[in-house]
Design a protein around this motif. Structure first.
Motif, PDB file in Angstrom:
ATOM      1  N   UNK A 188       4.452   3.223  -7.511  1.00 35.14           N
ATOM      2  CA  UNK A 188       5.822   3.651  -7.783  1.00 35.14           C
ATOM      3  C   UNK A 188       6.838   2.655  -7.230  1.00 35.14           C
ATOM      4  N   UNK A 189       7.964   2.471  -7.913  1.00 39.74           N
ATOM      5  CA  UNK A 189       9.074   1.739  -7.301  1.00 39.74           C
ATOM      6  C   UNK A 189       9.455   2.398  -5.970  1.00 39.74           C
ATOM      7  N   UNK A 190       9.896   1.615  -5.019  1.00 46.24           N
ATOM      8  CA  UNK A 190      10.122   2.131  -3.671  1.00 46.24           C
ATOM      9  C   UNK A 190      11.023   3.376  -3.621  1.00 46.24           C
ATOM     10  N   UNK A 191      12.122   3.428  -4.385  1.00 45.58           N
ATOM     11  CA  UNK A 191      12.972   4.631  -4.287  1.00 45.58           C
ATOM     12  C   UNK A 191      12.278   5.911  -4.757  1.00 45.58           C
ATOM     13  N   UNK A 192      11.174   5.775  -5.530  1.00 46.28           N
ATOM     14  CA  UNK A 192      10.508   6.953  -6.077  1.00 46.28           C
ATOM     15  C   UNK A 192       9.297   7.392  -5.264  1.00 46.28           C
ATOM     16  N   UNK A 193       8.903   6.609  -4.261  1.00 47.16           N
ATOM     17  CA  UNK A 193       7.677   6.919  -3.523  1.00 47.16           C
ATOM     18  C   UNK A 193       7.783   8.269  -2.819  1.00 47.16           C
ATOM     19  N   UNK A 194       8.846   8.473  -2.070  1.00 49.44           N
ATOM     20  CA  UNK A 194       8.978   9.726  -1.322  1.00 49.44           C
ATOM     21  C   UNK A 194       9.113  10.930  -2.263  1.00 49.44           C
ATOM     22  N   UNK A 238       0.811  -1.231   0.000  1.00 48.66           N
ATOM     23  CA  UNK A 238       0.000   0.000   0.000  1.00 48.66           C
ATOM     24  C   UNK A 238       0.835   1.268   0.000  1.00 48.66           C
ATOM     25  N   UNK A 239       1.986   1.244   0.664  1.00 51.14           N
ATOM     26  CA  UNK A 239       2.825   2.446   0.738  1.00 51.14           C
ATOM     27  C   UNK A 239       3.347   2.880  -0.622  1.00 51.14           C
ATOM     28  N   UNK A 240       3.349   1.985  -1.622  1.00 52.14           N
ATOM     29  CA  UNK A 240       3.824   2.339  -2.955  1.00 52.14           C
ATOM     30  C   UNK A 240       2.755   3.000  -3.816  1.00 52.14           C
ATOM     31  N   UNK A 241       1.520   3.003  -3.337  1.00 50.98           N
ATOM     32  CA  UNK A 241       0.411   3.597  -4.080  1.00 50.98           C
ATOM     33  C   UNK A 241       0.328   5.089  -3.753  1.00 50.98           C
ATOM     34  N   UNK A 246       6.546  15.727  -4.613  1.00 54.59           N
ATOM     35  CA  UNK A 246       6.155  16.490  -5.795  1.00 54.59           C
ATOM     36  C   UNK A 246       4.652  16.704  -5.820  1.00 54.59           C
ATOM     37  N   UNK A 247       3.904  15.685  -5.428  1.00 57.52           N
ATOM     38  CA  UNK A 247       2.453  15.821  -5.391  1.00 57.52           C
ATOM     39  C   UNK A 247       2.042  16.857  -4.344  1.00 57.52           C
TER      40      UNK A 247
END
Length: 485
Positions: free
Chosen positions: A343-349, A188-191, A354-355
């Motif tokens: 998103x791939x994990x490195x891109x989640x944060x 869920x954290x990747x969504x 950005x959002x």
């Protein structure tokens, strides 16, 4: 309607007649257009309290406005701005400064975006317009129930600022759904909840690319993705598409060091093709070797009409190199403005940050309603019913086109999606056909402008999901009349 209750009335200054100052404020607000003709003025008692003056002063100011024609009294109702102000001012007259101002110098990016259309489609649907959806009575009733339930249980999260990536409960429900329906590998954290697929694509563009970065895009491809890449200053490499999807080797030859590839593998836009398994594996292998990213726009994955869907690119990749994009705007209705990206994990944060910078967070109430709709089982039931209905609408359109216009159109019936392509025969121009259809109130979009490097085919993109099957014959008859046949 009157904005008098929110107008910034100022307390009178010392040294000037109070009645005159009250009169000038009301008259100035009318001249400025802040108080419109027919709008209700505050009661004399209320305005006196707000200004901290005697009521008699306000009454005297109102009497002067009444005498000059700025206001009118209505027995038992109050005082209003006059409906007819023609005798005292012309609200439509343009205000002119003493000296004409120099035209502002537009930045280069503004000039580049000047040709991007921003006008909304007409509220009344144009036959064959793409992206429209239908909801049956059961789905609408269930949505209403979810809305009422969400409103009855408004929690503290609705009265402050929340997680930019979205409510974790909704993200968990989305993760469960895409794992089951599309084989997506994620937690869920990747969504990240977005305003739709286009919003997700724009976030990915802004995160992954800088001015001059090379990027692959399908040719023909989705216009709004191309425009988002142009707005970011990317160097877009248009990669041809054949019956198996994106021709990966052509992309490698043109730009082996591209930073990213933007693709629609499940239902290629606009041609409606599904990328073969071989091409999918080939694309993932290139991304891993080149250190590139893939943005998988799975915008119409719910609506597959024949056969089992191919696995998502994200699932094949294991979530390392692929940003997966989906939307509820197609599966439910465009007005919901809700989508998601995995998103791939490195891109989640970075994507969440950005959002947050773009619009802070998704709307919490819309998320709560959608979560209830998903958890109640109504979403899955709605998709099953829509899949059957849309297949019937697709078949009705294809049959009517073949029967009525088979001598001028070659209809390509897709296994998935929300539109079909009707290719024109005998050298006919799709731009001419589009213009003729528009004159009849039809939306038959020419596909030739969507090609950039490949030889363009002449065809019309016709949406079928927003229109009942029983109306297809009449719509095709109007198209036949537009085409002069």
């Amino acid at each position: 309607m009157s904005w008098a209750d929110v107008y910034p009335w100022a307390a009178p200054e010392a040294g000037r007649p109070v009645i005159r100052q009250v009169y000038d404020q009301v008259r100035g607000a009318i001249h400025a257009g802040a108080l419109k003709p027919g709008g209700r003025l505050p009661s004399s008692r209320d305005l006196a309290v707000r200004l901290g003056v005697a009521r008699a002063s306000v009454v005297a100011a109102y009497d002067q406005l009444l005498a000059e024609g700025y206001a009118e009294g209505r027995t038992g109702s109050g005082t209003y701005v006059s409906e007819d102000l023609s005798g005292v001012l012309d609200l439509k007259a343009p205000r002119r400064s003493a000296e004409p101002a120099a035209a502002p110098r537009l930045p280069a990016r503004a000039l580049e975006l000047a040709d991007v259309p921003v006008a909304a489609q007409p509220a009344a649907p144009q036959m064959f317009s793409n992206g429209r959806t239908l909801m049956d009575v059961r789905a609408l009733d269930a949505w209403s129930v979810s809305t009422r339930r969400a409103l009855r249980t408004l929690g503290p999260e609705h009265f402050g600022y929340a997680e930019p990536a979205g409510d974790l409960r909704l993200r968990s429900a989305i993760a469960d759904y895409v794992r089951a329906a599309r084989g997506v590998v994620c937690d869920p954290e990747q969504v990240i909840v977005t305003a739709g697929a286009q919003h997700a694509v724009d976030l990915a563009v802004r995160l992954l690319l800088r001015d001059g970065d090379k990027v692959w895009l399908e040719d023909p491809g989705y216009l709004q993705t191309r425009q988002a890449l142009d707005a970011a200053g990317a160097a877009t490499c248009f990669v041809p598409v054949d019956r198996a999807g994106l021709v990966v080797q052509a992309g490698v030859q043109a730009a082996p060091d591209a930073r990213a590839a933007f693709v629609t593998p499940s239902h290629q836009f606009p041609l409606g093709l599904a990328m073969s398994m071989g091409r999918r594996l080939e694309l993932i292998a290139w991304a891993r070797q080149a250190g590139a990213w893939i943005v998988e726009d799975d915008y119409a994955s719910e609506f597959r009409y024949e056969g089992a869907p191919l696995a998502s690119l994200q699932g094949l990749d294991g979530g390392e190199r692929v940003i997966y994009v989906g939307t509820f705007n197609k599966s439910l209705f465009p007005g919901i403005r809700l989508g998601y990206m995995v998103a791939p994990r490195p891109l989640v944060q970075p994507l969440s940050a950005l959002r947050r910078l773009a619009d802070r967070q998704p709307p919490t109430l819309t998320q709560a309603i959608t979560l209830d709709f998903l958890e109640s089982g109504q979403f899955a039931a709605h998709i099953r019913r829509r899949r059957l209905a849309y297949r019937g609408q697709r078949d009705a359109l294809a049959e009517a086109l073949t029967r009525r216009l088979g001598h001028v159109l070659d209809v390509d019936v897709p296994d998935q999606g929300m539109h079909l392509i009707a290719y024109l025969k005998d050298g006919r121009s799709d731009l001419d056909a589009e213009a003729r259809a528009a004159a009849k109130g039809l939306m038959a979009r020419a596909i030739s402008p969507l090609y950039r490097g490949s030889p363009p085919r002449q065809g019309l993109l016709l949406g079928f999901t927003g229109f009942p099957a029983k109306g297809m014959d009449a719509g095709v008859a109007r198209l036949a009349s537009a085409l002069g046949t």
